[in-house]
Design a protein around this motif. Structure first.
Motif, PDB file in Angstrom:
ATOM      1  N   GLU A   8       8.675  -5.805  -3.895  1.00  0.00           N
ATOM      2  CA  GLU A   8       9.043  -4.461  -3.478  1.00  0.00           C
ATOM      3  C   GLU A   8       9.374  -4.433  -1.983  1.00  0.00           C
ATOM      4  O   GLU A   8       8.771  -5.114  -1.163  1.00  0.00           O
ATOM      5  CB  GLU A   8       7.899  -3.493  -3.776  1.00  0.00           C
ATOM      6  CG  GLU A   8       7.687  -3.275  -5.259  1.00  0.00           C
ATOM      7  CD  GLU A   8       6.772  -2.097  -5.522  1.00  0.00           C
ATOM      8  OE1 GLU A   8       6.656  -1.711  -6.684  1.00  0.00           O
ATOM      9  OE2 GLU A   8       6.192  -1.585  -4.554  1.00  0.00           O
ATOM     10  N   TYR A 171      15.826   1.818  -1.825  1.00  0.00           N
ATOM     11  CA  TYR A 171      15.815   0.705  -2.778  1.00  0.00           C
ATOM     12  C   TYR A 171      14.480  -0.026  -2.623  1.00  0.00           C
ATOM     13  O   TYR A 171      14.234  -0.664  -1.616  1.00  0.00           O
ATOM     14  CB  TYR A 171      16.987  -0.238  -2.511  1.00  0.00           C
ATOM     15  CG  TYR A 171      18.324   0.434  -2.719  1.00  0.00           C
ATOM     16  CD1 TYR A 171      18.945   0.430  -3.955  1.00  0.00           C
ATOM     17  CD2 TYR A 171      18.949   1.114  -1.675  1.00  0.00           C
ATOM     18  CE1 TYR A 171      20.165   1.065  -4.158  1.00  0.00           C
ATOM     19  CE2 TYR A 171      20.165   1.758  -1.868  1.00  0.00           C
ATOM     20  CZ  TYR A 171      20.763   1.723  -3.116  1.00  0.00           C
ATOM     21  OH  TYR A 171      21.956   2.360  -3.315  1.00  0.00           O
ATOM     22  N   CYS A 172      13.630   0.111  -3.628  1.00  0.00           N
ATOM     23  CA  CYS A 172      12.295  -0.467  -3.515  1.00  0.00           C
ATOM     24  C   CYS A 172      11.923  -1.316  -4.730  1.00  0.00           C
ATOM     25  O   CYS A 172      10.789  -1.706  -4.885  1.00  0.00           O
ATOM     26  CB  CYS A 172      11.258   0.634  -3.317  1.00  0.00           C
ATOM     27  SG  CYS A 172      11.264   1.878  -4.627  1.00  0.00           S
ATOM     28  N   ARG A 173      12.867  -1.576  -5.617  1.00  0.00           N
ATOM     29  CA  ARG A 173      12.579  -2.405  -6.799  1.00  0.00           C
ATOM     30  C   ARG A 173      13.066  -3.836  -6.573  1.00  0.00           C
ATOM     31  O   ARG A 173      12.279  -4.771  -6.549  1.00  0.00           O
ATOM     32  CB  ARG A 173      13.248  -1.804  -8.034  1.00  0.00           C
ATOM     33  CG  ARG A 173      12.737  -0.424  -8.439  1.00  0.00           C
ATOM     34  CD  ARG A 173      13.250  -0.043  -9.841  1.00  0.00           C
ATOM     35  NE  ARG A 173      12.847   1.316 -10.199  1.00  0.00           N
ATOM     36  CZ  ARG A 173      13.647   2.359 -10.134  1.00  0.00           C
ATOM     37  NH1 ARG A 173      14.896   2.206  -9.741  1.00  0.00           N
ATOM     38  NH2 ARG A 173      13.210   3.557 -10.460  1.00  0.00           N
ATOM     39  N   THR A 174      14.362  -3.981  -6.427  1.00  0.00           N
ATOM     40  CA  THR A 174      14.970  -5.298  -6.261  1.00  0.00           C
ATOM     41  C   THR A 174      16.328  -5.130  -5.597  1.00  0.00           C
ATOM     42  O   THR A 174      16.910  -4.049  -5.621  1.00  0.00           O
ATOM     43  CB  THR A 174      15.145  -6.005  -7.625  1.00  0.00           C
ATOM     44  OG1 THR A 174      15.758  -7.274  -7.418  1.00  0.00           O
ATOM     45  CG2 THR A 174      16.010  -5.181  -8.577  1.00  0.00           C
ATOM     46  N   CYS A 192      15.384   3.579  -6.377  1.00  0.00           N
ATOM     47  CA  CYS A 192      14.126   4.107  -6.912  1.00  0.00           C
ATOM     48  C   CYS A 192      14.005   5.572  -6.497  1.00  0.00           C
ATOM     49  O   CYS A 192      13.120   5.961  -5.731  1.00  0.00           O
ATOM     50  CB  CYS A 192      12.938   3.298  -6.415  1.00  0.00           C
ATOM     51  SG  CYS A 192      12.875   3.093  -4.627  1.00  0.00           S
TER      52      CYS A 192
END
Length: 315
Positions: A8, A171-174, A192
């Motif tokens: 993350e 953007y905090c997933r991938t 996200c």
């Protein structure tokens, strides 16, 4: 792939393009047809531009639109293929966030511009077949210039919100994009946050550009076909149909893959990801490669000038 690329984080400075997920071992082999298509597209479209520049008889409305189509095709394939080939050959999948936004803008802008040029070509064929005596007075050079300017401005303005919408999301997933280029829907799915604004605007662009253009083209060709079938002899009908046959095939080459990909996006539960990505890649390359071939083979004036050029060189 480093852990920093999959853990993350917030607002990455770059994204990772994967090429064709699941077919990484075959990337070098996959690159061969894609590189071949790119070379054909580059040579074909530059040849069309060169032929139309040196031949005064090709300085007319339809050929001005064909020049714009060739330029648009060059922008479309060049905005994707160099990076795609670097992924296939050198595994160079990292792309700067700003560069990703720029690539996304040019891909969508060129696609919208190509759709608009096809409408302009349909208008030209409609006037040439349904109002042949007034063609030169209706589609004058200033009118053609205004049509081209309107197509360029519409495409540039309608796609302009894309990078601004994408940039605002966290953007905090991938930061991994499972395809070899950046497009709006691929980046939005990584955010996200509630991205319904981007999704709704994307649908609006599809309907406003592809939908309206498809309606205008359908209306134009309905009138064209009515005019063709009202001609007295079969030879006259065939000759008249040949004048718009090239454009008709180009429309099919552009809209049928687009429709197929749209259906895949909505009913892709059982479709393998690598197949989905391959089809999307072919869609971006197929029209730029095919358009100059279709017009070069089926348009008599271009074909004759091309043959004279090679015959003169060989003499």
């Amino acid at each position: 792939m480093s852990d920093s690329n999959i853990t993350e984080f917030t607002n990455p400075s770059s994204f990772i393009l994967l090429g064709i997920p699941g077919l990484e071992r075959a990337h070098v082999w996959i690159s061969i047809p894609f590189c071949t298509m790119y070379i054909i597209a580059i040579l074909g479209n530059f040849t069309i531009l060169f032929i139309m520049k040196i031949e005064p008889s090709l300085h007319g409305p339809m050929y001005y639109f064909l020049c714009m189509l060739a330029i648009t095709d060059l922008v479309l394939c060049t905005s994707t293929l160099p990076k795609m080939l670097s992924i296939f050959w050198f595994n160079s999948g990292e792309i700067n966030f700003s560069a990703c936004l720029i690539q996304m803008y040019f891909i969508h802008c060129a696609s919208a511009m190509e759709s608009g040029i096809l409408v302009a070509l349909a208008l030209d064929r409609y006037v040439a077949i349904c109002h042949p005596l007034r063609h030169s007075t209706i589609l004058t050079n200033p009118v053609v210039a205004k049509i081209i300017l309107a197509v360029v401005l519409r495409s540039g303005m309608v796609v302009l919100p894309y990078p601004f919408l994408v940039r605002q999301w966290p953007y905090c997933r991938t930061n991994i994009i499972p395809q070899p280029y950046c497009v709006h829907i691929a980046m939005v799915t990584l955010a996200c946050a509630d991205t319904r604004v981007s999704s709704y605007y994307g649908l609006f662009v599809i309907f406003f550009v592809m939908g309206l253009d498809g309606i205008f083209i359908a209306v134009s060709y309905t009138q064209i076909l009515r005019a063709i079938f009202s001609l007295p002899t079969k030879d006259a009908r065939l000759k008249t149909f040949e004048t718009c046959g090239s454009h008709f095939f180009v429309i099919l080459a552009f809209y049928i893959p687009s429709l197929f990909i749209s259906l895949l996006y909505r009913f892709d539960q059982n479709v393998a990801l690598h197949f989905h990505v391959l089809i999307a890649n072919v869609y971006l390359l197929f029209p730029p490669m095919l358009n100059p071939i279709i017009y070069g083979v089926r348009t008599k004036q271009i074909r004759d000038r091309l043959l004279r050029l090679f015959t003169h060189k060989g003499a």
